[in-house]
Design a protein around this motif. Structure first.
Motif, mmCIF file in Angstrom:
data_model
loop_
_atom_site.group_PDB
_atom_site.id
_atom_site.type_symbol
_atom_site.label_atom_id
_atom_site.label_comp_id
_atom_site.label_asym_id
_atom_site.label_seq_id
_atom_site.Cartn_x
_atom_site.Cartn_y
_atom_site.Cartn_z
ATOM 1 N N LEU A 110 79.175 9.425 40.441
ATOM 2 C CA LEU A 110 80.372 8.839 41.039
ATOM 3 C C LEU A 110 81.181 9.953 41.698
ATOM 4 C CD1 LEU A 110 81.432 6.450 38.123
ATOM 5 C CD2 LEU A 110 80.268 5.811 40.247
ATOM 6 N N PRO A 111 80.776 10.394 42.901
ATOM 7 C CA PRO A 111 81.507 11.485 43.558
ATOM 8 C C PRO A 111 82.923 11.111 43.969
ATOM 9 C CG PRO A 111 79.829 10.566 45.015
ATOM 10 C CD PRO A 111 79.592 9.966 43.672
ATOM 11 N N VAL A 117 95.667 1.480 45.837
ATOM 12 C CA VAL A 117 94.285 1.476 46.303
ATOM 13 C C VAL A 117 93.399 2.160 45.264
ATOM 14 C CG1 VAL A 117 92.679 2.189 48.116
ATOM 15 C CG2 VAL A 117 95.024 1.564 48.714
ATOM 16 N N ALA A 118 92.257 1.542 44.978
ATOM 17 C CA ALA A 118 91.247 2.143 44.109
ATOM 18 C C ALA A 118 89.951 2.266 44.899
ATOM 19 C CB ALA A 118 91.023 1.292 42.864
ATOM 20 N N ARG A 119 89.331 3.444 44.873
ATOM 21 C CA ARG A 119 88.109 3.695 45.636
ATOM 22 C C ARG A 119 87.018 4.226 44.716
ATOM 23 N NH1 ARG A 119 92.123 5.781 49.159
ATOM 24 N NH2 ARG A 119 92.305 4.558 51.094
ATOM 25 N N ILE A 120 85.817 3.682 44.895
ATOM 26 C CA ILE A 120 84.655 4.116 44.113
ATOM 27 C C ILE A 120 83.482 4.329 45.048
ATOM 28 C CG2 ILE A 120 83.124 3.594 42.182
ATOM 29 C CD1 ILE A 120 86.017 1.310 42.528
ATOM 30 N N LEU A 121 82.780 5.436 44.881
ATOM 31 C CA LEU A 121 81.524 5.687 45.578
ATOM 32 C C LEU A 121 80.464 5.991 44.541
ATOM 33 C CD1 LEU A 121 79.829 6.204 48.141
ATOM 34 C CD2 LEU A 121 80.595 8.592 48.053
ATOM 35 N N ALA A 122 79.384 5.203 44.556
ATOM 36 C CA ALA A 122 78.266 5.404 43.634
ATOM 37 C C ALA A 122 77.071 5.944 44.418
ATOM 38 C CB ALA A 122 77.902 4.088 42.948
ATOM 39 N N ARG A 123 76.418 6.984 43.867
ATOM 40 C CA ARG A 123 75.331 7.662 44.582
ATOM 41 C C ARG A 123 74.186 7.973 43.620
ATOM 42 N NH1 ARG A 123 77.620 12.505 47.723
ATOM 43 N NH2 ARG A 123 78.149 10.816 49.184
ATOM 44 N N ASP A 124 72.973 7.795 44.098
ATOM 45 C CA ASP A 124 71.786 8.196 43.342
ATOM 46 C C ASP A 124 71.866 9.698 43.104
ATOM 47 O OD1 ASP A 124 69.262 8.829 42.394
ATOM 48 O OD2 ASP A 124 68.209 7.566 43.832
ATOM 49 N N ALA A 169 94.092 1.647 37.860
ATOM 50 C CA ALA A 169 93.516 2.853 37.277
ATOM 51 C C ALA A 169 92.034 2.618 37.027
ATOM 52 C CB ALA A 169 94.217 3.205 35.969
ATOM 53 N N LEU A 170 91.197 3.612 37.354
ATOM 54 C CA LEU A 170 89.746 3.516 37.184
ATOM 55 C C LEU A 170 89.295 4.407 36.034
ATOM 56 C CD1 LEU A 170 88.644 3.724 40.931
ATOM 57 C CD2 LEU A 170 88.632 1.679 39.483
ATOM 58 N N ARG A 171 88.414 3.878 35.197
ATOM 59 C CA ARG A 171 87.875 4.646 34.080
ATOM 60 C C ARG A 171 86.366 4.461 34.015
ATOM 61 N NH1 ARG A 171 92.292 6.108 34.606
ATOM 62 N NH2 ARG A 171 94.030 6.113 33.102
ATOM 63 N N ARG A 172 85.634 5.545 34.017
ATOM 64 C CA ARG A 172 84.188 5.452 33.818
ATOM 65 C C ARG A 172 83.918 5.260 32.336
ATOM 66 N NH1 ARG A 172 79.206 8.911 36.461
ATOM 67 N NH2 ARG A 172 77.556 7.593 35.549
ATOM 68 N N THR A 173 83.063 4.301 32.009
ATOM 69 C CA THR A 173 82.750 4.000 30.615
ATOM 70 C C THR A 173 81.255 4.165 30.371
ATOM 71 O OG1 THR A 173 82.475 1.638 31.075
ATOM 72 C CG2 THR A 173 84.679 2.388 30.476
#
Length: 253
Positions: free
Chosen positions: A25-26, A10-17, A35-39
């Motif tokens: 990205l909390p 499972v991969a989870r992402i939350l994007a917030r102002d 695998a998740l990577r912020r770029t």
């Protein structure tokens, strides 16, 4: 490691102002093959890439991607490489679930690389999108039936998009061995081995819907019953399919 029942990932992402004109990205969590990577991104949005840490999905595997974009946030989510559905030691189909949720004023671009259905594989992909009334979306799906010179596996793909609790798109396509007859005929793929779609949701489409039209050979654009537009395309290969969908997105800019 893979067991007899396959891998669960499972991969989870939350994007917030973030309150400063950007997007934070909390939540950025993943395990197993996902695998998740912020770029690096441009503008005020965040950009995240899915990186495959293992091969798959194989038979019996179950992958899930969940992304939530809160009010005013912007997220672009893609993948670093094509996903290849492969046969595995575990019996039964593999599953790949994508669940996307965008609040009012939020914007999400879901732009993964192609999904390739290798010979002997059996994969069910379900993508569900929930959008608030003023949310924005660009979603691209591309499926390639078989690697070079091989017959495809079985691939079933369902896409559901809801805007303000109203269904604007709910469709399913099954291809390969065991799929309902006619999937390779003139009414569906017409012998092509790459199929894709582009869904664009914008609030302004509610009052100014797109005009249905052909977009060159193999692609068409239609308005949906809501602030959305759908591009469908078939092509002989992945390169031509991507070109058709990129040109379609440019025409909607």
């Amino acid at each position: 490691m893979r067991g007899s029942a396959g891998v669960r990932s499972v991969a989870r992402i939350l994007a917030r102002d973030d309150g400063r004109g950007g997007t934070s990205l909390p939540v950025l969590e993943s395990d197993g093959p996902l695998a998740l990577r912020r770029t690096r991104s441009t503008g005020t949005g965040a950009r995240v890439m899915l990186v495959g840490a293992m091969s798959g999905p194989l038979g019996g595997d179950h992958f899930t991607v969940e992304a939530r974009v809160e009010e005013g946030a912007r997220l672009s989510l893609g993948s670093a490489a094509a996903t290849i559905a492969l046969p595995g030691q575990a019996k039964g189909e593999a599953r790949y679930d994508v669940r996307l949720d965008v609040a009012d004023g939020g914007e999400l671009h879901w732009l993964p690389e192609q999904l390739i259905s290798a010979h002997g594989s059996d994969l069910y992909v379900a993508t569900r999108v929930e959008l608030a009334a003023t949310a924005r979306l660009v979603l691209r799906e591309e499926q390639v039936l078989g690697r070079t010179g091989e017959e495809p596996g079985r691939l079933t793909s369902r896409l559901t998009v809801r805007v303000a609790d109203r269904v604007v798109l709910d469709q399913e396509l099954a291809c390969g061995p065991g799929a309902p007859g006619g999937w390779d005929g003139p009414a569906v793929l017409a012998g092509h081995r790459a199929v894709g779609q582009l869904v664009v949701v914008r609030p302004e489409f509610a009052t100014e819907p797109v005009t249905a039209r052909a977009l060159g050979e193999g692609a068409s654009l239609v308005p949906l019953a809501g602030p959305a537009a759908l591009v469908t395309a078939v092509a002989p290969d992945a390169l031509r399919l991507r070109r058709l969908l990129d040109e379609a997105l440019t025409s909607l800019a």
